[in-house]
Design an enzyme around this catalytic site. Structure first.
Site, PDB file in Angstrom:
ATOM      1  N   TYR A  11     -46.789  30.522 -33.056  1.00 44.04           N
ATOM      2  CA  TYR A  11     -47.518  31.905 -33.458  1.00 44.04           C
ATOM      3  C   TYR A  11     -48.542  31.791 -35.291  1.00 44.04           C
ATOM      4  N   LEU A  59     -48.991  14.748 -32.522  1.00 44.59           N
ATOM      5  CA  LEU A  59     -49.115  14.242 -33.643  1.00 44.59           C
ATOM      6  C   LEU A  59     -48.783  12.436 -34.082  1.00 44.59           C
ATOM      7  N   SER A 124     -40.412  26.787 -46.187  1.00 38.38           N
ATOM      8  CA  SER A 124     -39.696  27.510 -45.640  1.00 38.38           C
ATOM      9  C   SER A 124     -38.681  28.127 -47.289  1.00 38.38           C
ATOM     10  N   ALA A 125     -38.741  29.048 -46.925  1.00 42.05           N
ATOM     11  CA  ALA A 125     -38.470  29.587 -47.890  1.00 42.05           C
ATOM     12  C   ALA A 125     -36.206  29.057 -47.595  1.00 42.05           C
ATOM     13  N   TYR A 148     -33.111  21.097 -39.927  1.00 44.07           N
ATOM     14  CA  TYR A 148     -34.924  21.327 -40.182  1.00 44.07           C
ATOM     15  C   TYR A 148     -35.462  22.004 -41.901  1.00 44.07           C
ATOM     16  N   LYS A 152     -38.513  20.066 -43.991  1.00 37.21           N
ATOM     17  CA  LYS A 152     -39.011  21.123 -45.337  1.00 37.21           C
ATOM     18  C   LYS A 152     -39.036  19.837 -46.369  1.00 37.21           C
ATOM     19  N   PHE A 177     -41.349  33.301 -46.057  1.00 31.52           N
ATOM     20  CA  PHE A 177     -39.544  34.119 -45.874  1.00 31.52           C
ATOM     21  C   PHE A 177     -39.666  35.148 -44.317  1.00 31.52           C
ATOM     22  N   ASN A 178     -40.246  34.998 -44.413  1.00 32.52           N
ATOM     23  CA  ASN A 178     -39.484  35.621 -42.332  1.00 32.52           C
ATOM     24  C   ASN A 178     -41.174  36.619 -42.116  1.00 32.52           C
ATOM     25  N   ASN A 197     -34.109  33.015 -31.478  1.00 29.34           N
ATOM     26  CA  ASN A 197     -33.405  32.986 -32.949  1.00 29.34           C
ATOM     27  C   ASN A 197     -33.191  34.017 -33.449  1.00 29.34           C
ATOM     28  N   ASN A 198     -34.663  34.362 -33.534  1.00 30.91           N
ATOM     29  CA  ASN A 198     -34.409  35.208 -34.845  1.00 30.91           C
ATOM     30  C   ASN A 198     -34.849  36.874 -34.457  1.00 30.91           C
TER      31      ASN A 198
HETATM   32  P1  NAD Z   1     -44.693  27.930 -33.534  1.00 29.74           P
HETATM   33  O1  NAD Z   1     -43.614  26.621 -32.645  1.00 29.74           O
HETATM   34  O2  NAD Z   1     -45.065  28.817 -32.918  1.00 29.74           O
HETATM   35  O3  NAD Z   1     -45.783  26.753 -34.041  1.00 29.74           O
HETATM   36  C1  NAD Z   1     -46.316  25.098 -33.811  1.00 29.74           C
HETATM   37  C2  NAD Z   1     -46.784  24.554 -32.863  1.00 29.74           C
HETATM   38  O4  NAD Z   1     -47.110  23.442 -33.189  1.00 29.74           O
HETATM   39  C3  NAD Z   1     -46.571  24.953 -31.363  1.00 29.74           C
HETATM   40  O5  NAD Z   1     -47.731  25.280 -30.990  1.00 29.74           O
HETATM   41  C4  NAD Z   1     -46.316  23.799 -31.354  1.00 29.74           C
HETATM   42  O6  NAD Z   1     -46.690  23.549 -29.466  1.00 29.74           O
HETATM   43  C5  NAD Z   1     -47.382  22.877 -32.282  1.00 29.74           C
HETATM   44  N1  NAD Z   1     -46.452  21.340 -31.877  1.00 29.74           N
HETATM   45  C6  NAD Z   1     -45.677  21.308 -32.495  1.00 29.74           C
HETATM   46  N2  NAD Z   1     -45.309  19.700 -32.214  1.00 29.74           N
HETATM   47  C7  NAD Z   1     -46.123  18.874 -32.336  1.00 29.74           C
HETATM   48  C8  NAD Z   1     -46.606  17.761 -32.830  1.00 29.74           C
HETATM   49  N3  NAD Z   1     -46.038  16.869 -32.509  1.00 29.74           N
HETATM   50  N4  NAD Z   1     -47.770  17.458 -32.361  1.00 29.74           N
HETATM   51  C9  NAD Z   1     -48.619  18.998 -32.121  1.00 29.74           C
HETATM   52  N5  NAD Z   1     -48.604  19.896 -31.837  1.00 29.74           N
HETATM   53  C10 NAD Z   1     -47.136  20.084 -32.408  1.00 29.74           C
HETATM   54  O7  NAD Z   1     -44.405  27.549 -34.444  1.00 29.74           O
HETATM   55  P2  NAD Z   1     -44.728  28.924 -36.045  1.00 29.74           P
HETATM   56  O8  NAD Z   1     -43.640  29.664 -35.897  1.00 29.74           O
HETATM   57  O9  NAD Z   1     -45.763  28.423 -35.637  1.00 29.74           O
HETATM   58  O10 NAD Z   1     -44.081  28.157 -37.173  1.00 29.74           O
HETATM   59  C11 NAD Z   1     -45.035  27.160 -38.051  1.00 29.74           C
HETATM   60  C12 NAD Z   1     -44.513  26.216 -39.112  1.00 29.74           C
HETATM   61  O11 NAD Z   1     -44.450  26.603 -40.080  1.00 29.74           O
HETATM   62  C13 NAD Z   1     -43.487  25.791 -39.001  1.00 29.74           C
HETATM   63  O12 NAD Z   1     -43.876  24.261 -39.900  1.00 29.74           O
HETATM   64  C14 NAD Z   1     -42.872  26.137 -39.280  1.00 29.74           C
HETATM   65  O13 NAD Z   1     -41.598  25.212 -39.483  1.00 29.74           O
HETATM   66  C15 NAD Z   1     -42.879  27.012 -40.370  1.00 29.74           C
HETATM   67  N6  NAD Z   1     -42.415  28.268 -41.267  1.00 29.74           N
HETATM   68  C16 NAD Z   1     -41.978  29.104 -39.444  1.00 29.74           C
HETATM   69  C17 NAD Z   1     -41.441  30.265 -39.745  1.00 29.74           C
HETATM   70  C18 NAD Z   1     -41.389  30.821 -39.255  1.00 29.74           C
HETATM   71  O14 NAD Z   1     -40.234  31.876 -38.442  1.00 29.74           O
HETATM   72  N7  NAD Z   1     -41.682  31.604 -38.052  1.00 29.74           N
HETATM   73  C19 NAD Z   1     -41.064  30.201 -41.688  1.00 29.74           C
HETATM   74  C20 NAD Z   1     -41.164  28.737 -42.473  1.00 29.74           C
HETATM   75  C21 NAD Z   1     -41.510  27.739 -41.818  1.00 29.74           C
HETATM   76  C1  UD1 Z   2     -33.912  31.750 -39.952  1.00 32.27           C
HETATM   77  C2  UD1 Z   2     -34.485  30.589 -40.083  1.00 32.27           C
HETATM   78  C3  UD1 Z   2     -34.847  30.185 -41.172  1.00 32.27           C
HETATM   79  C4  UD1 Z   2     -35.876  30.587 -41.879  1.00 32.27           C
HETATM   80  C5  UD1 Z   2     -36.426  31.970 -41.991  1.00 32.27           C
HETATM   81  C6  UD1 Z   2     -37.507  32.479 -41.477  1.00 32.27           C
HETATM   82  C7  UD1 Z   2     -32.103  30.184 -38.486  1.00 32.27           C
HETATM   83  C8  UD1 Z   2     -30.338  30.520 -38.441  1.00 32.27           C
HETATM   84  N1  UD1 Z   2     -32.551  30.517 -39.995  1.00 32.27           N
HETATM   85  O1  UD1 Z   2     -33.643  32.777 -40.639  1.00 32.27           O
HETATM   86  O2  UD1 Z   2     -34.528  28.709 -41.507  1.00 32.27           O
HETATM   87  O3  UD1 Z   2     -36.532  29.652 -42.745  1.00 32.27           O
HETATM   88  O4  UD1 Z   2     -35.791  32.366 -40.287  1.00 32.27           O
HETATM   89  O5  UD1 Z   2     -38.228  31.622 -40.623  1.00 32.27           O
HETATM   90  O6  UD1 Z   2     -32.713  30.663 -37.403  1.00 32.27           O
HETATM   91  N2  UD1 Z   2     -30.013  38.359 -36.938  1.00 32.27           N
HETATM   92  C9  UD1 Z   2     -28.956  39.135 -35.730  1.00 32.27           C
HETATM   93  N3  UD1 Z   2     -28.686  39.115 -34.900  1.00 32.27           N
HETATM   94  C10 UD1 Z   2     -30.098  38.518 -34.219  1.00 32.27           C
HETATM   95  C11 UD1 Z   2     -30.861  37.500 -35.362  1.00 32.27           C
HETATM   96  C12 UD1 Z   2     -30.867  37.421 -35.764  1.00 32.27           C
HETATM   97  O7  UD1 Z   2     -28.325  40.279 -36.932  1.00 32.27           O
HETATM   98  O8  UD1 Z   2     -29.763  39.028 -32.900  1.00 32.27           O
HETATM   99  C13 UD1 Z   2     -29.797  38.755 -38.320  1.00 32.27           C
HETATM  100  C14 UD1 Z   2     -29.480  38.004 -39.284  1.00 32.27           C
HETATM  101  O9  UD1 Z   2     -28.211  36.817 -39.769  1.00 32.27           O
HETATM  102  C15 UD1 Z   2     -30.796  37.413 -40.811  1.00 32.27           C
HETATM  103  C16 UD1 Z   2     -31.458  38.107 -39.794  1.00 32.27           C
HETATM  104  O10 UD1 Z   2     -30.761  38.939 -39.092  1.00 32.27           O
HETATM  105  O11 UD1 Z   2     -29.692  38.745 -41.344  1.00 32.27           O
HETATM  106  C17 UD1 Z   2     -32.602  37.385 -39.747  1.00 32.27           C
HETATM  107  O12 UD1 Z   2     -32.867  36.448 -39.161  1.00 32.27           O
HETATM  108  P1  UD1 Z   2     -33.429  35.016 -38.339  1.00 32.27           P
HETATM  109  O13 UD1 Z   2     -34.778  36.271 -38.007  1.00 32.27           O
HETATM  110  O14 UD1 Z   2     -32.923  34.491 -37.652  1.00 32.27           O
HETATM  111  O15 UD1 Z   2     -34.257  34.534 -39.864  1.00 32.27           O
HETATM  112  P2  UD1 Z   2     -32.643  34.097 -40.901  1.00 32.27           P
HETATM  113  O16 UD1 Z   2     -31.668  34.244 -40.578  1.00 32.27           O
HETATM  114  O17 UD1 Z   2     -33.686  34.622 -42.473  1.00 32.27           O
END
Ligand code: NAD
Ligand code: UD1
Length: 333
Positions: A11, A59, A124-125, A148, A152, A177-178, A197-198
């Site tokens: 993503y 990796l 991540s936050a 998780y 980080k 953040f988000n 989940n999100n």
């Molecule tokens: P994502 O899952 O969409 O992207 C991660 C990519 O890494 C995927 O394409 C996956 O196929 C690849 N991957 C996973 N394990 C691998 C491995 N062992 N070797 C090679 N490739 C591998 O996730 P994202 O949302 O793009 O997040 C990217 C980074 O940002 C992650 O490290 C995540 O923890 C961090 N992050 C994401 C969020 C969020 O809400 N999306 C928030 C805070 C931090």
């Molecule tokens: C998630 C991750 C966190 C990561 C952050 C940023 C979890 C438990 N935590 O948290 O580790 O750092 O994203 O990517 O996944 N909500 C609903 N209904 C839903 C889903 C969420 O009401 O179906 C609410 C949650 O309670 C929260 C808000 O929406 O208040 C945002 O949730 P989410 O998108 O999962 O993000 P974080 O909780 O911040």
């Protein structure tokens, strides 16, 4: 300048490849496709109007990683690859230690072997846990709510030790953040596996009819409407933060932490209402109990990134909601 992007088909990685490539960097992607599809590569290439070199590599595969580093002289690495589900990490902590920590150690060893010492790391936050009332700045205490988050924070600490041991390392740790939203073309975006989940992917799947209603996870928090408050940031702004961080590393040695957020918090109901309004779609919801481990309010103090990187989030909630929906419509066709 050649930059290696791990997890570049995911993503945030895919949007960042487009941003970097359109700003003159040559991106080489490694991804094991565990949470992405090879089709994303074609979409990235269309948006960049050029071919992008891709290695379908895990990796954990040290030999292939060495081969990539022997093939190219990289200027820097942007490291996104990893697993990111807090809930799954509670059930399978070893998987997270192996795939997030083990892979990062392999990567850092290769970088050291080939004298590539510029790194941007996705943190991540979540590392702030539940200790600090927002806005949170980079100096706030950290706390761990799940394995998780522990991976980080451990990687952040490993990187600090590394730059203490060798002053040539230039490292930017970005605490996101988000992230929500998608590229305005609607051709790349977030594609979660299974039930999201999100919040935003859940909302878009309700909007598309794939799910019946949204579950609002708690309306008894001490916030303006009782639902959880978060700092939602457009993934395009986030991608631009990586460009700014890479440029910053050209003349800053050592280890640097930056929050990437907008500094504004919105509740679940704020997000639902904005989504409904800008896209003219009703999102049916029901209120459920709180999700364990959730905090009431989280938003960033991103003034350090603004001052030092010259970066500021520019896109608002309405644009995030429009772009998320455009992507969902295109991708669920
Ligand atoms: P994502 O899952 O969409 O992207 C991660 C990519 O890494 C995927 O394409 C996956 O196929 C690849 N991957 C996973 N394990 C691998 C491995 N062992 N070797 C090679 N490739 C591998 O996730 P994202 O949302 O793009 O997040 C990217 C980074 O940002 C992650 O490290 C995540 O923890 C961090 N992050 C994401 C969020 C969020 O809400 N999306 C928030 C805070 C931090
Ligand atoms: C998630 C991750 C966190 C990561 C952050 C940023 C979890 C438990 N935590 O948290 O580790 O750092 O994203 O990517 O996944 N909500 C609903 N209904 C839903 C889903 C969420 O009401 O179906 C609410 C949650 O309670 C929260 C808000 O929406 O208040 C945002 O949730 P989410 O998108 O999962 O993000 P974080 O909780 O911040």
């Amino acid at each position: 300048m050649k930059v290696l992007i791990t997890g570049g088909l995911g993503y945030i990685g895919s949007h960042t490849v487009v941003e970097l490539s359109n700003n003159g960097f040559e991106c080489i992607i490694i991804d094991n496709l565990s949470n992405s599809s090879i089709d994303v590569l074609g979409e990235i290439e269309k948006l960049c109007k050029k071919k992008i070199e891709f290695w379908s590599t895990d990796l954990r595969n040290k030999d292939e990683l060495a081969q990539i580093f022997d093939t190219h002289k990289f200027h820097a690495v942007v490291h996104f690859a990893g697993l990111k589900s807090p809930g799954e990490s509670v059930l399978e902590p070893l998987k997270y230690f192996d795939q997030n920590l083990g892979t990062t150690i392999n990567l850092l060893k290769e970088m050291q072997r080939k004298n590539v010492k510029k790194l941007v790391f996705s943190s991540s936050a979540t590392v702030y846990g539940d200790l600090t009332w927002p806005p949170v700045h980079e100096g706030a205490p950290t706390s761990i709510l799940n394995p998780y988050g522990r991976t980080k924070l451990m990687i952040e600490e490993m990187l600090q030790d590394l730059s203490k041991s060798d002053s040539e390392w230039c490292i930017a740790i970005l605490r996101y953040f988000n992230p929500i939203g998608a590229h305005p073309s609607g051709t790349i975006g977030e594609k979660p596996n299974g039930v999201p989940n999100n919040l935003m992917p859940y909302i878009t799947q309700v909007a598309s009819g794939e799910r019946e209603h949204l579950n609002i996870l708690g309306d008894d928090y001490s916030t303006h409407d009782g639902t959880g408050v978060r700092d939602y940031i457009h993934v395009m702004d986030l991608a631009n933060g990586h460009l700014k961080a890479l440029n910053y590393l050209n003349n800053h040695l050592g280890n640097h932490l930056f929050n990437l957020g907008t500094g504004r918090g919105y509740s679940v109901l704020d997000l639902v209402k904005t989504f409904e309004e800008v896209n003219s779609i009703k999102i049916p919801y029901q209120v459920m109990k709180r999700r364990p481990g959730d905090i009431a309010v989280s938003f960033a103090d991103s003034s350090k990134a603004e001052k030092e990187l010259g970066w500021k989030a520019e896109r608002g909630l309405r644009e995030m909601c429009k772009d998320s929906w455009r992507w969902e419509k295109n991708s669920s066709k």
